[in-house]
Design a protein around this motif. Structure first.
Motif, PDB file in Angstrom:
ATOM      1  N   PRO A  15       0.837  -1.208   0.000  1.00  0.00           N
ATOM      2  CA  PRO A  15       0.000   0.000   0.000  1.00  0.00           C
ATOM      3  C   PRO A  15       0.870   1.256   0.000  1.00  0.00           C
ATOM      4  N   VAL A  16       0.402   2.234  -0.726  1.00  0.00           N
ATOM      5  CA  VAL A  16       1.096   3.513  -0.808  1.00  0.00           C
ATOM      6  C   VAL A  16       0.244   4.534  -0.080  1.00  0.00           C
ATOM      7  N   SER A  17       0.900   5.318   0.754  1.00  0.00           N
ATOM      8  CA  SER A  17       0.127   6.343   1.443  1.00  0.00           C
ATOM      9  C   SER A  17       0.804   7.683   1.258  1.00  0.00           C
ATOM     10  N   PHE A  18      -0.010   8.687   1.262  1.00  0.00           N
ATOM     11  CA  PHE A  18       0.488  10.056   1.176  1.00  0.00           C
ATOM     12  C   PHE A  18      -0.205  10.835   2.267  1.00  0.00           C
ATOM     13  N   VAL A  19       0.594  11.379   3.158  1.00  0.00           N
ATOM     14  CA  VAL A  19       0.039  12.173   4.238  1.00  0.00           C
ATOM     15  C   VAL A  19       0.658  13.557   4.158  1.00  0.00           C
ATOM     16  N   ALA A  20      -0.167  14.540   3.924  1.00  0.00           N
ATOM     17  CA  ALA A  20       0.299  15.927   3.892  1.00  0.00           C
ATOM     18  C   ALA A  20       0.059  16.522   5.265  1.00  0.00           C
ATOM     19  N   THR A  21       1.111  17.013   5.858  1.00  0.00           N
ATOM     20  CA  THR A  21       0.956  17.598   7.185  1.00  0.00           C
ATOM     21  C   THR A  21       0.785  19.101   7.067  1.00  0.00           C
ATOM     22  N   ALA A  22      -0.098  19.633   7.879  1.00  0.00           N
ATOM     23  CA  ALA A  22      -0.302  21.077   7.884  1.00  0.00           C
ATOM     24  C   ALA A  22       0.890  21.781   8.511  1.00  0.00           C
ATOM     25  N   ASN A  23       1.558  21.108   9.429  1.00  0.00           N
ATOM     26  CA  ASN A  23       2.708  21.671  10.112  1.00  0.00           C
ATOM     27  C   ASN A  23       3.925  20.795   9.830  1.00  0.00           C
ATOM     28  N   PRO A  24       4.739  21.167   8.861  1.00  0.00           N
ATOM     29  CA  PRO A  24       5.884  20.338   8.530  1.00  0.00           C
ATOM     30  C   PRO A  24       6.778  20.126   9.741  1.00  0.00           C
ATOM     31  N   PRO A  25       7.400  18.954   9.837  1.00  0.00           N
ATOM     32  CA  PRO A  25       8.274  18.697  10.975  1.00  0.00           C
ATOM     33  C   PRO A  25       9.533  19.558  10.914  1.00  0.00           C
ATOM     34  N   ILE A  26      10.138  19.726  12.053  1.00  0.00           N
ATOM     35  CA  ILE A  26      11.380  20.481  12.136  1.00  0.00           C
ATOM     36  C   ILE A  26      12.505  19.503  11.816  1.00  0.00           C
ATOM     37  N   GLU A  27      13.243  19.785  10.765  1.00  0.00           N
ATOM     38  CA  GLU A  27      14.236  18.829  10.299  1.00  0.00           C
ATOM     39  C   GLU A  27      15.608  19.021  10.930  1.00  0.00           C
ATOM     40  N   ALA A  28      15.976  20.220  11.240  1.00  0.00           N
ATOM     41  CA  ALA A  28      17.325  20.477  11.721  1.00  0.00           C
ATOM     42  C   ALA A  28      17.291  21.020  13.144  1.00  0.00           C
ATOM     43  N   GLU A  29      18.413  20.879  13.800  1.00  0.00           N
ATOM     44  CA  GLU A  29      18.554  21.486  15.122  1.00  0.00           C
ATOM     45  C   GLU A  29      18.531  22.998  14.966  1.00  0.00           C
ATOM     46  N   ASP A  30      17.863  23.668  15.861  1.00  0.00           N
ATOM     47  CA  ASP A  30      17.833  25.121  15.829  1.00  0.00           C
ATOM     48  C   ASP A  30      19.178  25.666  16.299  1.00  0.00           C
ATOM     49  N   ALA A  31      19.663  26.655  15.595  1.00  0.00           N
ATOM     50  CA  ALA A  31      20.923  27.304  15.968  1.00  0.00           C
ATOM     51  C   ALA A  31      20.696  28.122  17.232  1.00  0.00           C
ATOM     52  N   GLN A  32      21.685  28.128  18.081  1.00  0.00           N
ATOM     53  CA  GLN A  32      21.596  28.916  19.306  1.00  0.00           C
ATOM     54  C   GLN A  32      22.167  30.303  19.059  1.00  0.00           C
ATOM     55  N   VAL A  33      21.533  31.294  19.651  1.00  0.00           N
ATOM     56  CA  VAL A  33      21.957  32.681  19.509  1.00  0.00           C
ATOM     57  C   VAL A  33      22.423  33.144  20.889  1.00  0.00           C
ATOM     58  N   GLU A  34      23.612  33.712  20.933  1.00  0.00           N
ATOM     59  CA  GLU A  34      24.172  34.189  22.202  1.00  0.00           C
ATOM     60  C   GLU A  34      23.502  35.492  22.610  1.00  0.00           C
ATOM     61  N   ASN A  35      23.314  35.633  23.905  1.00  0.00           N
ATOM     62  CA  ASN A  35      22.715  36.840  24.456  1.00  0.00           C
ATOM     63  C   ASN A  35      23.666  37.418  25.488  1.00  0.00           C
ATOM     64  N   ASP A  36      23.500  38.684  25.778  1.00  0.00           N
ATOM     65  CA  ASP A  36      24.223  39.335  26.865  1.00  0.00           C
ATOM     66  C   ASP A  36      23.937  38.537  28.139  1.00  0.00           C
ATOM     67  N   PRO A  37      24.976  38.136  28.884  1.00  0.00           N
ATOM     68  CA  PRO A  37      24.742  37.286  30.061  1.00  0.00           C
ATOM     69  C   PRO A  37      23.890  37.935  31.154  1.00  0.00           C
ATOM     70  N   TRP A  38      23.720  39.253  31.152  1.00  0.00           N
ATOM     71  CA  TRP A  38      22.877  39.890  32.155  1.00  0.00           C
ATOM     72  C   TRP A  38      21.414  39.561  31.923  1.00  0.00           C
ATOM     73  N   PHE A  39      21.063  39.341  30.665  1.00  0.00           N
ATOM     74  CA  PHE A  39      19.696  38.996  30.294  1.00  0.00           C
ATOM     75  C   PHE A  39      19.545  37.475  30.271  1.00  0.00           C
ATOM     76  N   PRO A  40      18.317  36.962  30.315  1.00  0.00           N
ATOM     77  CA  PRO A  40      18.121  35.507  30.256  1.00  0.00           C
ATOM     78  C   PRO A  40      18.606  34.934  28.920  1.00  0.00           C
ATOM     79  N   ALA A  41      19.071  33.689  28.979  1.00  0.00           N
ATOM     80  CA  ALA A  41      19.459  32.984  27.755  1.00  0.00           C
ATOM     81  C   ALA A  41      18.207  32.744  26.913  1.00  0.00           C
ATOM     82  N   ILE A  42      18.382  32.831  25.622  1.00  0.00           N
ATOM     83  CA  ILE A  42      17.273  32.590  24.696  1.00  0.00           C
ATOM     84  C   ILE A  42      17.563  31.280  23.979  1.00  0.00           C
TER      85      ILE A  42
END
Length: 169
Positions: A15-42
């Motif tokens: 059987p062949v199936s095709f499922v279209a997702t409304a919300n595509p999956p996240i494929e890659a790791e999100d890059a981290q962005v550095e913040n000023d250490p006085w403020f909370p890490a994002i």
């Protein structure tokens, strides 16, 4: 006479199936962005979760939006930070009533959402000359305005200022 089985024979093979997702999956790791250490890490995955972002927002675009939000919000809070440091406050988490870090994160999230909504508003998903196009653009503009309002409110709350400014002309 032909039957339905004659018109639509059962498929052969696996059987062949095709499922279209409304919300595509996240494929890659999100890059981290550095913040000023006085403020909370994002943390990008937490921003993605808080802002309800799916895989249509790439890791690179999210990192760019977070970096822009950090730059803009931190610039607005430069004087506030200097005043707090002069009073011996070692981090935003130690400032005010203990809810400042949450207000800061609200500002970052609102800024990210506004920037991404603006970036994606030009994606045309409706047929040309469709009467819905203008209504869709108006809804997106209203969404951007709402995120900008939430950003302004979060910063006002953080600084202890009223949310509205009224001038008599």
């Amino acid at each position: 006479t032909q039957t339905t089985a004659d018109l639509f024979p059962p498929p052969r093979g696996p059987p062949v199936s095709f499922v279209a997702t409304a919300n595509p999956p996240i494929e890659a790791e999100d890059a981290q962005v550095e913040n000023d250490p006085w403020f909370p890490a994002i943390e990008a995955p937490k921003v993605r979760e808080a802002c309800l972002l799916d895989g249509t927002v790439t890791a690179a675009r999210l990192a760019e939006a977070i970096a822009g939000a950090i730059d803009a919000v931190n610039a607005e809070l430069r004087t506030y930070k200097a005043d707090q440091l002069a009073q011996g406050v070692e981090s935003l988490a130690d400032a005010g009533d203990g809810r400042q870090a949450g207000r800061y994160l609200r500002a970052i999230h609102a800024h990210v959402q506004a920037d991404l909504a603006e970036a994606y508003r030009e994606i045309d998903t409706t047929p040309h000359n469709d009467s819905k196009t203008e209504r869709i653009r108006e809804r997106i503009e209203a969404k951007v305005d709402e995120h900008r309002r939430k950003l302004r409110w979060a910063i006002s709350d953080l600084l202890g200022r009223p949310r509205t400014t009224v001038e008599l002309i």
